[in-house]
Design a protein around this motif. Structure first.
Motif, short mmCIF file in Angstrom:
data_model
loop_
_atom_site.label_atom_id
_atom_site.label_comp_id
_atom_site.label_asym_id
_atom_site.label_seq_id
_atom_site.Cartn_x
_atom_site.Cartn_y
_atom_site.Cartn_z
N VAL A 74 -12.34 -22.57 18.14
CA VAL A 74 -13.39 -22.74 17.00
C VAL A 74 -13.12 -21.36 16.27
CG1 VAL A 74 -15.06 -24.15 18.53
CG2 VAL A 74 -14.81 -21.63 18.88
N GLY A 75 -13.93 -21.36 15.24
CA GLY A 75 -13.79 -20.23 14.60
C GLY A 75 -14.70 -19.84 13.40
N PHE A 76 -14.73 -18.92 12.59
CA PHE A 76 -15.54 -18.82 11.29
C PHE A 76 -14.85 -17.76 10.33
CE2 PHE A 76 -17.16 -15.22 13.95
CZ PHE A 76 -17.29 -14.35 12.99
N SER A 77 -15.30 -17.85 9.35
CA SER A 77 -14.66 -16.86 8.22
C SER A 77 -16.01 -16.70 7.15
CB SER A 77 -13.60 -17.49 7.59
OG SER A 77 -13.14 -16.56 6.58
N PRO A 78 -16.28 -15.22 7.02
CA PRO A 78 -17.34 -14.85 6.17
C PRO A 78 -16.69 -14.84 4.84
CG PRO A 78 -16.52 -13.01 7.45
CD PRO A 78 -15.78 -14.33 7.88
N ARG A 79 -16.54 -15.92 3.90
CA ARG A 79 -15.96 -16.07 2.84
C ARG A 79 -17.18 -15.40 1.84
NH1 ARG A 79 -10.82 -17.81 3.81
NH2 ARG A 79 -10.81 -19.47 5.35
N LYS A 80 -16.52 -15.27 0.55
CA LYS A 80 -17.31 -14.75 -0.70
C LYS A 80 -18.58 -15.67 -0.99
CE LYS A 80 -14.49 -11.71 -3.18
NZ LYS A 80 -14.83 -10.60 -2.49
N ALA A 81 -18.28 -17.04 -0.86
CA ALA A 81 -19.47 -17.91 -1.28
C ALA A 81 -20.26 -18.48 -0.24
CB ALA A 81 -18.68 -19.23 -1.90
N LYS A 82 -19.54 -18.74 0.70
CA LYS A 82 -20.49 -19.23 1.98
C LYS A 82 -19.68 -18.74 3.29
CE LYS A 82 -22.52 -23.03 -0.05
NZ LYS A 82 -23.94 -23.58 0.19
N ILE A 83 -20.32 -18.72 4.52
CA ILE A 83 -19.80 -18.79 5.81
C ILE A 83 -19.13 -20.11 6.25
CG2 ILE A 83 -19.85 -17.90 8.10
CD1 ILE A 83 -22.37 -16.02 7.34
N SER A 84 -17.82 -19.92 6.47
CA SER A 84 -17.16 -21.07 6.80
C SER A 84 -17.19 -21.24 8.24
CB SER A 84 -15.77 -21.19 6.26
OG SER A 84 -15.57 -21.31 4.97
N ALA A 109 -13.04 -30.26 7.69
CA ALA A 109 -12.72 -29.46 8.87
C ALA A 109 -13.87 -28.33 9.16
CB ALA A 109 -11.30 -28.86 8.61
N CYS A 110 -14.42 -28.04 7.89
CA CYS A 110 -15.60 -27.12 7.98
C CYS A 110 -16.86 -27.26 7.84
CB CYS A 110 -15.10 -25.90 7.05
SG CYS A 110 -13.59 -25.14 6.89
N VAL A 111 -17.88 -26.49 8.35
CA VAL A 111 -19.20 -26.41 8.02
C VAL A 111 -19.47 -25.28 7.50
CG1 VAL A 111 -21.40 -26.60 9.20
CG2 VAL A 111 -19.71 -27.94 10.26
N TYR A 112 -20.30 -25.30 6.26
CA TYR A 112 -20.41 -24.15 5.45
C TYR A 112 -22.02 -23.63 5.37
CZ TYR A 112 -16.10 -25.63 3.32
OH TYR A 112 -14.81 -26.07 3.20
N ILE A 113 -22.26 -22.66 5.90
CA ILE A 113 -23.66 -21.95 5.83
C ILE A 113 -23.69 -20.88 5.01
CG2 ILE A 113 -24.18 -22.81 8.27
CD1 ILE A 113 -23.98 -19.94 9.16
N ASN A 114 -24.96 -20.46 4.39
CA ASN A 114 -25.20 -19.52 3.58
C ASN A 114 -25.35 -18.09 4.23
OD1 ASN A 114 -24.91 -20.52 1.00
ND2 ASN A 114 -27.05 -21.23 1.38
N LYS A 115 -26.14 -18.51 5.50
CA LYS A 115 -26.57 -17.26 6.52
C LYS A 115 -26.95 -17.66 7.63
CE LYS A 115 -31.42 -16.67 4.31
NZ LYS A 115 -31.10 -17.70 3.11
N VAL A 116 -26.97 -17.00 8.87
CA VAL A 116 -27.05 -17.49 10.19
C VAL A 116 -28.67 -17.62 10.23
CG1 VAL A 116 -27.48 -16.51 12.51
CG2 VAL A 116 -25.39 -16.04 11.18
N ASP A 117 -29.59 -17.16 9.38
CA ASP A 117 -31.08 -17.25 9.36
C ASP A 117 -31.31 -18.76 8.98
OD1 ASP A 117 -31.61 -14.78 10.21
OD2 ASP A 117 -32.12 -14.07 8.39
N ASP A 118 -30.46 -19.58 8.44
CA ASP A 118 -30.56 -21.02 8.11
C ASP A 118 -30.39 -22.05 8.95
OD1 ASP A 118 -31.31 -20.26 5.38
OD2 ASP A 118 -29.08 -20.64 4.51
#
Length: 142
Positions: A74-84, A109-118
């Motif tokens: 599992v993993g994540f990446s804080p990209r410019k547009a959204k967090i993957s 392969a990814c789930v995209y979010i704007n912020k953790v609060d969402d």
């Protein structure tokens, strides 16, 4: 025919240094929250995969085509547009869990979010656990 060279490999780059280079203060704060959630839930230490993915654990895959490689569980990446967020692909249980996840969009392969609060953090923990279980069952020799 040239042998396929895997682009995203585990590196020795520092995860905290990477997060510190995130431009947006809110995304940086979310990256630290996600780092803690993923480490605690997965039980794996964070490692950089390629230049921008923070991964947890790893597995070796081999497809019927003969293509094989290593990837984070599992993993994540804080990209410019959204967090993957990176979870296992092909897991039908993931879709049902995502129905309770909160505001997000999904790719293959990814789930995209704007912020953790969402999102619902408890559901995130469930997604992490489910993805790891799914991959460890699919690739039991890891």
């Amino acid at each position: 025919m040239a042998k396929y060279e895997q682009k995203t490999k585990e590196t020795n780059h520092d995860v905290v240094e990477f997060i510190e280079r995130v431009d947006s203060p809110k995304k940086k704060e979310d990256a630290y929250k996600l780092l803690e959630i993923f480490e605690q839930t997965s039980g794996f230490e964070a490692k950089m995969w390629g230049p921008s993915i923070i991964g947890f654990g790893s597995y070796h895959y081999k497809y019927a085509t003969g293509h094989e490689g290593d990837a984070p569980l599992v993993g994540f990446s804080p990209r410019k547009a959204k967090i993957s967020l990176y979870f296992a692909t092909g897991d039908t249980v993931r879709e049902a869990i995502l129905d309770r996840f909160g505001k997000h969009t999904s790719g293959k392969a990814c789930v995209y979010i704007n912020k953790v609060d969402d999102i619902d953090v408890d559901v995130l923990k469930e997604l992490i656990t489910q993805s790891i279980t799914f991959l460890q069952n699919l690739y039991p020799d890891n």
